[in-house]
Write a protein that holds these residues in place. Structure first.
Motif, PDB file in Angstrom:
ATOM      1  N   HIS A 153       0.930  -1.085  -0.002  1.00  0.00           N
ATOM      2  CA  HIS A 153       0.016  -0.010   0.114  1.00  0.00           C
ATOM      3  C   HIS A 153       0.925   1.259   0.156  1.00  0.00           C
ATOM      4  CE1 HIS A 153      -3.750  -2.133   0.307  1.00  0.00           C
ATOM      5  NE2 HIS A 153      -3.604  -2.534   1.704  1.00  0.00           N
ATOM      6  N   ILE A 154       1.973   1.198   0.897  1.00  0.00           N
ATOM      7  CA  ILE A 154       2.701   2.416   0.798  1.00  0.00           C
ATOM      8  C   ILE A 154       3.448   2.702  -0.450  1.00  0.00           C
ATOM      9  CG2 ILE A 154       4.866   3.148   2.076  1.00  0.00           C
ATOM     10  CD1 ILE A 154       3.929   1.712   4.523  1.00  0.00           C
ATOM     11  N   ARG A 155       4.229   1.712  -0.868  1.00  0.00           N
ATOM     12  CA  ARG A 155       4.809   1.521  -2.052  1.00  0.00           C
ATOM     13  C   ARG A 155       3.878   2.084  -3.459  1.00  0.00           C
ATOM     14  NH1 ARG A 155      10.032  -0.426  -1.622  1.00  0.00           N
ATOM     15  NH2 ARG A 155      10.210  -1.309  -3.694  1.00  0.00           N
ATOM     16  N   LYS A 156       2.630   1.688  -3.554  1.00  0.00           N
ATOM     17  CA  LYS A 156       1.845   2.365  -4.504  1.00  0.00           C
ATOM     18  C   LYS A 156       1.622   3.694  -4.448  1.00  0.00           C
ATOM     19  CE  LYS A 156      -1.232  -1.741  -4.729  1.00  0.00           C
ATOM     20  NZ  LYS A 156      -2.970  -2.256  -4.761  1.00  0.00           N
ATOM     21  N   HIS A 157       1.498   4.238  -3.166  1.00  0.00           N
ATOM     22  CA  HIS A 157       1.665   5.879  -3.086  1.00  0.00           C
ATOM     23  C   HIS A 157       2.851   6.213  -3.463  1.00  0.00           C
ATOM     24  CE1 HIS A 157      -2.540   5.998  -1.216  1.00  0.00           C
ATOM     25  NE2 HIS A 157      -2.140   5.389  -0.508  1.00  0.00           N
ATOM     26  N   GLY A 158       3.987   5.662  -3.206  1.00  0.00           N
ATOM     27  CA  GLY A 158       5.354   6.210  -3.456  1.00  0.00           C
ATOM     28  C   GLY A 158       5.707   6.097  -4.993  1.00  0.00           C
ATOM     29  N   GLY A 159       5.009   5.202  -5.671  1.00  0.00           N
ATOM     30  CA  GLY A 159       5.181   4.910  -7.021  1.00  0.00           C
ATOM     31  C   GLY A 159       6.395   4.111  -7.303  1.00  0.00           C
ATOM     32  N   MET A 160       6.663   3.297  -6.379  1.00  0.00           N
ATOM     33  CA  MET A 160       7.897   2.495  -6.504  1.00  0.00           C
ATOM     34  C   MET A 160       7.624   1.405  -7.272  1.00  0.00           C
ATOM     35  SD  MET A 160       9.096   3.267  -2.487  1.00  0.00           S
ATOM     36  CE  MET A 160      10.896   3.307  -2.686  1.00  0.00           C
ATOM     37  N   MET A 161       7.644   1.287  -8.586  1.00  0.00           N
ATOM     38  CA  MET A 161       7.197   0.050  -9.213  1.00  0.00           C
ATOM     39  C   MET A 161       8.506  -0.198 -10.314  1.00  0.00           C
ATOM     40  SD  MET A 161       4.750   2.334 -11.719  1.00  0.00           S
ATOM     41  CE  MET A 161       3.996   3.185 -10.390  1.00  0.00           C
ATOM     42  N   VAL A 162       8.542  -1.498 -10.497  1.00  0.00           N
ATOM     43  CA  VAL A 162       9.509  -2.215 -11.413  1.00  0.00           C
ATOM     44  C   VAL A 162       9.081  -1.918 -12.612  1.00  0.00           C
ATOM     45  CG1 VAL A 162      10.943  -3.999 -12.145  1.00  0.00           C
ATOM     46  CG2 VAL A 162      10.188  -3.689  -9.683  1.00  0.00           C
ATOM     47  N   PRO A 163       9.831  -1.206 -13.757  1.00  0.00           N
ATOM     48  CA  PRO A 163       9.421  -1.172 -15.040  1.00  0.00           C
ATOM     49  C   PRO A 163       9.048  -2.426 -15.695  1.00  0.00           C
ATOM     50  CG  PRO A 163      11.255   0.098 -14.438  1.00  0.00           C
ATOM     51  CD  PRO A 163      11.298  -0.717 -13.412  1.00  0.00           C
ATOM     52  N   ALA A 164       7.862  -2.540 -16.452  1.00  0.00           N
ATOM     53  CA  ALA A 164       7.331  -3.465 -16.970  1.00  0.00           C
ATOM     54  C   ALA A 164       8.219  -4.339 -17.913  1.00  0.00           C
ATOM     55  CB  ALA A 164       6.182  -3.215 -18.046  1.00  0.00           C
ATOM     56  N   PRO A 165       9.225  -3.970 -18.703  1.00  0.00           N
ATOM     57  CA  PRO A 165      10.133  -4.985 -19.338  1.00  0.00           C
ATOM     58  C   PRO A 165      11.170  -5.715 -18.245  1.00  0.00           C
ATOM     59  CG  PRO A 165      10.220  -2.466 -20.453  1.00  0.00           C
ATOM     60  CD  PRO A 165       9.440  -2.605 -19.137  1.00  0.00           C
ATOM     61  N   VAL A 166      11.441  -4.783 -17.331  1.00  0.00           N
ATOM     62  CA  VAL A 166      12.422  -5.569 -16.193  1.00  0.00           C
ATOM     63  C   VAL A 166      11.476  -6.491 -15.593  1.00  0.00           C
ATOM     64  CG1 VAL A 166      13.668  -5.003 -14.011  1.00  0.00           C
ATOM     65  CG2 VAL A 166      13.897  -3.663 -15.920  1.00  0.00           C
TER      66      VAL A 166
END
Length: 356
Positions: A239-252
């Motif tokens: 939940h926290i990381r969603k708010h922070g935009g901490m996402m692994v790029p789709a190709p990775v």
């Protein structure tokens, strides 16, 4: 000052060697990214939409499958896993994302990767070092880091030590997070994960393991890593990381699926590191060094029983750059860390110079 900036004069001295520098100071992969991983990355290059923080279902399947196959972890579901943007990001920001702050304590090994301390200080929590985690004062202790195999020493905690520490942490309500990024690189022993049922008792309560593809798959440039364990902890972090935009790029994410599904490239990379390790260890011992621990990981923990900066200076005259042990704590001030992450040609050059 960033600690590594202190190495710059010695790096310059090593670079002045007529055979060029052999940089064994940083554990950054130098071998090619395996073809099947590059192909997966490029096949997923047309990814115009936002990736999800939790990752694709295929990625979560790949992580749970790998954990079951390689770590012996039982009955993992998607709620037990979370992809992260490289393990260093997770280590640095975990105390903050857990809501730790003044009055809370974060413990880590006396000799350790500096980011454990950095993460505690970013959260304004109190950093605490230990020799035996079960001898810590549990009062105010909110987060306990393990690191096996260790960076910098290569020390491995056996199943009995891990089991005892997990039990102690649960007894005192302390979250235990085990940094296992070098687990695929055991040499003199086979490292065990805290997720193994013999260690955690088949329950993931209060336990999280951190894994990275940087070393085992040469993906440091991809920032591909994940954590696995307690679903309650990981759910809150999601939940926290969603708010922070901490996402692994789709190709990775797609590349990670390919990497976790293939064991052959890992075995090939292990063979490369094993050969480099054997050559460097023999050459260092021949030059009067003693190697301690180093039963796993990508480093040799070496000493000549002298101040580490004297050793760094001496080796720089040979065109060989190593990391001073005091970067990892005062207990390392008479050691140097020698990385295995150089090409075969550069390792051979280092060996010739050490043997001269």
């Amino acid at each position: 000052m960033f600690p590594w900036d202190k190495l710059e004069p010695y790096k310059a001295a090593a670079a002045a060697h007529d055979g060029g520098i052999v940089d064994l100071s940083v554990g950054t992969p130098v071998d090619p990214v395996p073809e099947l991983i590059r192909r997966a990355l490029t096949d997923a290059a047309d990814s115009p939409g936002y990736p999800t923080v939790w990752g694709t279902a295929e990625l979560r399947d790949a992580i749970t499958g790998w954990c079951e196959r390689r770590l012996g972890a039982a009955q993992l579901t998607h709620r037990n896993v979370l992809p992260v943007v490289g393990s260093k990001e997770f280590v640095a920001w975990l105390p903050t994302q857990l809501g730790l702050g003044p009055g809370d304590r974060v413990a880590y090994p006396r000799l350790a990767y500096p980011t454990y301390e950095v993460g505690a200080r970013l959260a304004r929590a109190e950093p605490v070092v230990y020799d035996d985690p079960t001898e810590l004062d549990p009062d105010g202790l909110r987060l306990l880091w393990l690191n096996s195999p260790s960076n910098p020493t290569g020390r491995v905690l056996d199943a009995e030590q891990l089991t005892r520490t997990v039990a102690w942490a649960r007894e005192h309500g302390v979250l235990l997070v085990s940094d296992e990024c070098y687990l695929e690189l055991g040499w003199d022993t086979d490292p065990v994960s805290v997720l193994h049922p013999e260690v955690c008792g088949g329950s993931y309560e209060g336990v999280v393991a951190v894994h990275s593809l940087s070393k085992r798959s040469n993906l440091a440039g991809y920032r591909a890593a994940f954590v696995a364990g307690d679903p309650a902890v990981l759910g809150e972090l999601l939940h926290i990381r969603k708010h922070g935009g901490m996402m692994v790029p789709a190709p990775v994410q797609a590349a990670t699926v390919a990497a976790l599904g293939d064991d052959a490239h890992v075995a090939q990379q292990r063979e490369r590191y094993a050969a480099r390790r054997a050559a460097l260890r023999t050459a260092l011992e021949g030059r009067g060094f003693r190697i301690e621990h180093s039963e796993a990981s990508l480093y040799l923990w070496a000493t000549r029983d002298e101040p580490c900066w004297d050793t760094v200076g001496d080796l720089s005259k040979l065109g060989v750059l190593v990391a001073p042990g005091d970067f990892y704590g005062t207990a390392g001030e008479r050691f140097v860390r020698v990385a295995l992450t150089a090409t075969d040609e550069r390792v051979a050059a280092a060996v010739r110079r050490l043997e001269s």
